[in-house]
Structure formats: structure tokens, C-alpha cells
Design an enzyme around this catalytic site. Structure first.
Site, PDB file in Angstrom:
ATOM      1  N   CYS A 185      10.607  10.974  37.588  1.00 58.21           N
ATOM      2  CA  CYS A 185      12.156  10.495  37.529  1.00 58.21           C
ATOM      3  C   CYS A 185      12.902  11.391  36.364  1.00 58.21           C
ATOM      4  O   CYS A 185      13.953  11.773  36.704  1.00 58.21           O
ATOM      5  CB  CYS A 185      12.070   8.962  36.971  1.00 58.21           C
ATOM      6  SG  CYS A 185      11.467   7.897  37.908  1.00 58.21           S
ATOM      7  N   CYS A 189       8.535   7.169  33.943  1.00 56.25           N
ATOM      8  CA  CYS A 189       8.197   7.850  35.232  1.00 56.25           C
ATOM      9  C   CYS A 189       8.435   9.525  34.881  1.00 56.25           C
ATOM     10  O   CYS A 189       9.584   9.915  34.781  1.00 56.25           O
ATOM     11  CB  CYS A 189       9.054   7.301  36.319  1.00 56.25           C
ATOM     12  SG  CYS A 189       9.194   8.267  37.818  1.00 56.25           S
TER      13      CYS A 189
END
Length: 122
Positions: free
Chosen positions: A33, A30
Site C-alpha cells: 500500500c 501494508c
């Protein structure tokens, strides 16, 4: 204090204490993230009175499912076993600092009264 990895084996023990726990649900693939990770780690260093935990949603699918995580990163704040905040999206550092301040300011006695009233109404 650096963040701690939360797993299904240590989650309850860490979260059930009387400290505030801020949890970052994330995954290695991600992009947002990965961008949020250094902000989260810096906040962990600046707020040693709060437990900063990270849940790798790929490795800890049971935890992610238990909290119905459908978008990452998702940030969750738990205090006295009560979820006070749970929202998807990476926060910039000033917004994370503001959120931490708001979580600290919560009157947990009032929260417990509201929860008790909700339970009684059911």
C-alpha cells in the site's frame, strides 16, 4: 488534484456524483500500500477530472466490510454508481494509466442496458 480521504460519512456523497471515482483501499501497516501510494497520488495529479479517494481500512472497517475487501491494496473504479473495476494488488504506473484509459472508454449506456437486462432476467 490530490486524493481525498473517504469515510463512511462522506463516501455516498462523493461516489454518487456523475464523476468517475477511483478508490484505493489501504492501511498504514501494508508495505505494498505504501509503495502504491505515490503512484496513486501522481495519477490523481495527472487526471483532475477523476476523483481519487483513499479508504483507510483500519479506520473505516465498515466501508471495507461493505465492499468485502479481504486483500489490500485493492483498487476500485466507480462510474455513475456502477463498480466497473475492483481488484486487489498494487499497479505500476503504466498499468494504472492503462486502467484509467479503459474506464474512460466504457460506454455507460451499454452498461446500463446490460444491468437492466440482468435485472429483468431475475
Amino acid at each position: 488534484m490530490a486524493s481525498v480521504e473517504l469515510t463512511k460519512d462522506n463516501f455516498d456523497e462523493i461516489v454518487s456524483g456523475d464523476k468517475t471515482v477511483l478508490i484505493d483501499f489501504w492501511a498504514a501497516w501494508c508495505g505494498p500500500c505504501r509503495m502504491f501510494a505515490p503512484i496513486f497520488e501522481k495519477a490523481a495529479e495527472n487526471n483532475p477530472d477523476i476523483v481519487f479517494g483513499k479508504v483507510d481500512t483500519q479506520a473505516q472497517q465498515e466501508l471495507a466490510a461493505a465492499f468485502q475487501i479481504s486483500s489490500i491494496p485493492t483498487l476500485m473504479a466507480i462510474r455513475d454508481n456502477v463498480v466497473l473495476y475492483a481488484q486487489p494488488g498494487a499497479l505500476p504506473a503504466p498499468a494504472l494509466d492503462e486502467l484509467i484509459g479503459k474506464i474512460r472508454a466504457v460506454d455507460m449506456e451499454d452498461v446500463r442496458r446490460q444491468l437492466a437486462a440482468q435485472s429483468a432476467a431475475k
